[in-house]
Design a protein around this motif. Structure first.
Motif, PDB file in Angstrom:
ATOM      1  N   ILE A  97       0.853  -1.336  -0.061  1.00 24.72           N
ATOM      2  CA  ILE A  97      -0.027  -0.005  -0.110  1.00 24.72           C
ATOM      3  C   ILE A  97       0.792   1.254  -0.109  1.00 24.72           C
ATOM      4  O   ILE A  97       1.820   1.381   0.742  1.00 24.72           O
ATOM      5  CB  ILE A  97      -1.033  -0.045   1.280  1.00 24.72           C
ATOM      6  CG1 ILE A  97      -1.864  -1.400   1.399  1.00 24.72           C
ATOM      7  CG2 ILE A  97      -1.647   1.365   1.183  1.00 24.72           C
ATOM      8  CD1 ILE A  97      -3.144  -1.096   0.628  1.00 24.72           C
ATOM      9  N   LEU A  98       0.676   2.160  -0.884  1.00 25.19           N
ATOM     10  CA  LEU A  98       1.132   3.448  -0.865  1.00 25.19           C
ATOM     11  C   LEU A  98       0.222   4.449  -0.181  1.00 25.19           C
ATOM     12  O   LEU A  98      -0.856   4.669  -0.749  1.00 25.19           O
ATOM     13  CB  LEU A  98       1.495   3.984  -2.447  1.00 25.19           C
ATOM     14  CG  LEU A  98       2.914   3.608  -2.960  1.00 25.19           C
ATOM     15  CD1 LEU A  98       2.979   4.033  -4.204  1.00 25.19           C
ATOM     16  CD2 LEU A  98       4.058   4.028  -2.053  1.00 25.19           C
ATOM     17  N   LEU A  99       0.612   4.906   0.925  1.00 24.15           N
ATOM     18  CA  LEU A  99      -0.321   5.972   1.503  1.00 24.15           C
ATOM     19  C   LEU A  99       0.332   7.350   1.395  1.00 24.15           C
ATOM     20  O   LEU A  99       1.378   7.580   1.849  1.00 24.15           O
ATOM     21  CB  LEU A  99      -0.323   5.427   2.802  1.00 24.15           C
ATOM     22  CG  LEU A  99      -1.733   5.674   3.866  1.00 24.15           C
ATOM     23  CD1 LEU A  99      -2.945   5.057   3.398  1.00 24.15           C
ATOM     24  CD2 LEU A  99      -1.337   5.251   5.208  1.00 24.15           C
ATOM     25  N   PRO A 100      -0.588   8.366   0.993  1.00 27.16           N
ATOM     26  CA  PRO A 100      -0.061   9.621   0.703  1.00 27.16           C
ATOM     27  C   PRO A 100       0.060  10.184   2.139  1.00 27.16           C
ATOM     28  O   PRO A 100      -0.632   9.718   3.104  1.00 27.16           O
ATOM     29  CB  PRO A 100      -1.404  10.255   0.222  1.00 27.16           C
ATOM     30  CG  PRO A 100      -2.447   9.472   0.293  1.00 27.16           C
ATOM     31  CD  PRO A 100      -2.053   8.171   0.282  1.00 27.16           C
ATOM     32  N   SER A 101       1.007  10.888   2.459  1.00 28.61           N
ATOM     33  CA  SER A 101       1.139  11.793   3.744  1.00 28.61           C
ATOM     34  C   SER A 101       0.248  12.334   4.236  1.00 28.61           C
ATOM     35  O   SER A 101      -0.191  12.433   5.648  1.00 28.61           O
ATOM     36  CB  SER A 101       2.473  12.253   3.955  1.00 28.61           C
ATOM     37  OG  SER A 101       2.565  13.286   2.913  1.00 28.61           O
ATOM     38  N   GLU A 102      -0.596  13.017   3.533  1.00 26.56           N
ATOM     39  CA  GLU A 102      -1.855  13.736   3.862  1.00 26.56           C
ATOM     40  C   GLU A 102      -3.015  12.790   3.434  1.00 26.56           C
ATOM     41  O   GLU A 102      -3.058  12.522   2.345  1.00 26.56           O
ATOM     42  CB  GLU A 102      -1.890  15.219   3.162  1.00 26.56           C
ATOM     43  CG  GLU A 102      -0.779  16.094   3.409  1.00 26.56           C
ATOM     44  CD  GLU A 102      -0.958  16.766   4.972  1.00 26.56           C
ATOM     45  OE1 GLU A 102      -2.254  16.896   5.074  1.00 26.56           O
ATOM     46  OE2 GLU A 102       0.000  16.705   5.376  1.00 26.56           O
TER      47      GLU A 102
END
Lengths: 389, 164
Positions: free
Chosen positions: B60-65
């Motif tokens: 999973i690539l989760l945006p920091s915001e």
């Protein structure tokens, strides 16, 4: 125009028509050219292409292909006719010599059968045998007769002299529709009627044309089939589950499902698992390369229908459409090719899939003979590719 | 608890809930597993890790915001550069946890007989994604496809007989 074409023939590449005449059952040169333009017309090509067919047909180095049709619907051929990378005519003009195909050859009856026999004899041990359709075995195979013989006999005879055998479509690969219960004709796969032979299977109903073309191009380029899985399917095409590359996968992950056709979830493009999608038990690259050359999303799940598992024995034509997919068990991680393989930047998955299958097409374009397939050295083919052996 | 930790906790809690509400009665659900986030760490301005659930294992690539879920983006594939390779991620997400991108590692999960095995595999796959390729030979410039023969005559060209 007629004159120009004639002139081109005189000085050009079609020089050995006399040798070819006999093979066509005593056609005159004029008849032969008509025959070729007829083939071109069948393929929807201009008559100029007929001359290319004539030229290509007399070029020496292309591997001959014998295509036999058993219990089939011609869907595999229809699918193939709608391929554009390369187009079928490029394939049959520049790369192979399609010596016999019931639906595509312009000849008919005794002429076509005589030519098939002639080609098989002349190319014994060298030709590619492609079979579509399942083989009926009950009652001596009388339920599919071609040219007065059971296709079972014809396939067995042709397989003896084939350098490589390809079963195209689910029927040829594992029996398909004709083998579904109650299987009145005793239909079996090509592999099942050719014990001891390796049959490269390209299942699908229809199979994606690129999986077939890529396999053939690979054969032409490297002189051997691509890497195969335990069911003799090319891994580049059948290495992963539909489910793993599906564009609806995020909905599955997050538990968003269509519960019936036309409901809110279906209209939103949610996962189709609960209305019978067989993606989790079906191996194929449909989500990556799509159908019909119109870009991604053009495949059954992409347009809102659950995958029905057409490539997979025991799923397609066997399980009810609405039945929940069973879960396959296998041992990770060694059994899997990588789904997260490096991809070129800015290249569509479809292009990657095609390139992966047809690697070296450009490299091999000059060496079209099936080098080494019959164990003989064909020095006429380009010698610059020895490193591939 | 940092912001990212709380978001990962939210992710895990939410997928547990999805499991209970939507998935646990399905044959694709491996009841021997539970939802777990493995190895989340910062890569550039995003977070990457592996999410194990009883019905899938994804990177999973989760945006920091936290970003609102854009339904139009769901299912879009994009090429994401990771240290090991450029991989095709699929946009997805959920209204609760926001949008993210995922890379399917396994699904169904029937082959995993224990959470330990799944965790071990998740860690291995994550490490593989984050390890730059070692000393690969420099990619040789692709040979350009064979050029048109220079001696192609105008006449031959007009007749379209490139291969003659």
């Amino acid at each position: 125009m007629e004159q120009v074409e004639d002139h081109a023939i005189e000085v050009g590449t079609v020089q050995d028509l006399d040798g070819y005449q006999g093979a066509l059952g005593g056609l005159t040169r004029r008849e032969f050219l008509s025959y070729c333009t007829g083939v071109a017309a069948t393929l929807g090509l201009s008559s100029m292409m007929g001359l290319r067919i004539a030229a290509a047909a007399t070029a020496p180095a292309r591997p001959p292909v014998i295509w036999l049709s058993a219990q089939e619907c011609t869907g595999c051929t229809e699918s193939l006719l709608r391929a554009y990378h390369p187009t079928l005519e490029t394939l049959i003009l520049d790369m192979i010599s399609l010596d016999y195909h019931e639906a595509l050859c312009a000849g008919a009856g005794h002429q076509a059968e005589a030519y098939r026999a002639q080609s098989m004899k002349a190319n014994w041990g060298k030709y590619i045998l492609v079979v579509d359709g399942s083989i009926p075995t009950k009652d001596g195979g009388i339920y599919c007769m071609v040219a007065g013989r059971p296709i079972l006999e014809t396939v067995r005879e042709a397989a003896e002299g084939a350098a490589v055998i390809i079963g195209i479509g689910s029927c040829a690969s594992w029996g398909g529709i004709p083998s579904s219960d109650p299987n009145p004709t005793g239909a079996q796969s090509v592999h099942a009627v050719l014990p001891g032979k390796t049959v490269v299977n390209i299942p699908g109903c229809p199979p994606n044309p690129y999986n077939f073309l890529s396999t053939v191009l690979y054969l032409l380029t490297f002189g051997k089939p691509p890497e195969l899985d335990s069911k003799n399917r090319p891994r580049f095409a059948y290495g992963r589950l539909i489910h793993e590359n599906c564009e609806r996968r995020p909905h599955f992950d997050a538990g968003r499902f269509a519960l019936e056709f036309g409901d809110f979830g279906h209209r939103q493009g949610f996962c189709l698992y609960k209305i019978g999608c067989k993606g989790p038990e079906t191996y194929a690259n449909c989500p990556a390369i799509g159908f019909g050359d119109v870009g991604e999303g053009n495949w059954p799940v992409g347009i809102g229908h659950p995958c029905f598992g057409c490539t997979e024995e025991g799923v397609g034509f066997t399980k009810p459409l609405h039945a929940l997919s069973r879960v396959k068990t296998y041992a990770p991680p060694t059994a899997f090719p990588a789904v997260d393989a490096t991809k070129g930047e800015g290249v569509t998955p479809a292009a990657v899939a095609i390139i992966a299958g047809a690697a070296g097409l450009a490299v091999g374009a000059g060496a079209m003979a099936l080098r080494g397939m019959d164990g003989k050295d064909e020095s006429a083919a380009g010698s610059s590719h020895d490193s591939e052996r | 608890m940092t912001e990212i930790e709380s978001r990962i906790a939210e992710l895990v809690a939410h997928f547990r809930q999805i499991g209970v509400i939507q998935m646990q009665d399905l044959p694709i659900y491996n009841a021997g597993l539970e939802v777990e986030a493995v190895g989340f760490q910062a890569v550039g301005n995003r977070w990457i890790g592996v999410l194990i659930t009883p019905w899938f294992m994804n990177a999973i690539l989760l945006p920091s915001e936290k970003t609102a879920l854009d339904a139009k983006l769901i299912g879009q594939k994009s090429q994401e550069a990771l240290p090991a390779a450029t991989c095709a991620f699929i946009s997805g997400g959920d209204e609760t946890v926001g949008g993210y991108k995922s890379l399917s590692l396994y699904s169904p999960m029937a082959a995993f007989t224990s959470q330990d095995r799944a965790r071990h595999e998740a860690q291995a796959r994550l490490t593989a994604l984050l390890t730059p390729p070692a000393e690969l030979p420099k990619p040789v410039a692709q040979e350009s496809p064979p050029q048109e023969p220079a001696n192609l005559s105008r006449r031959a060209f007009l007749r379209g007989r490139r291969n003659a």
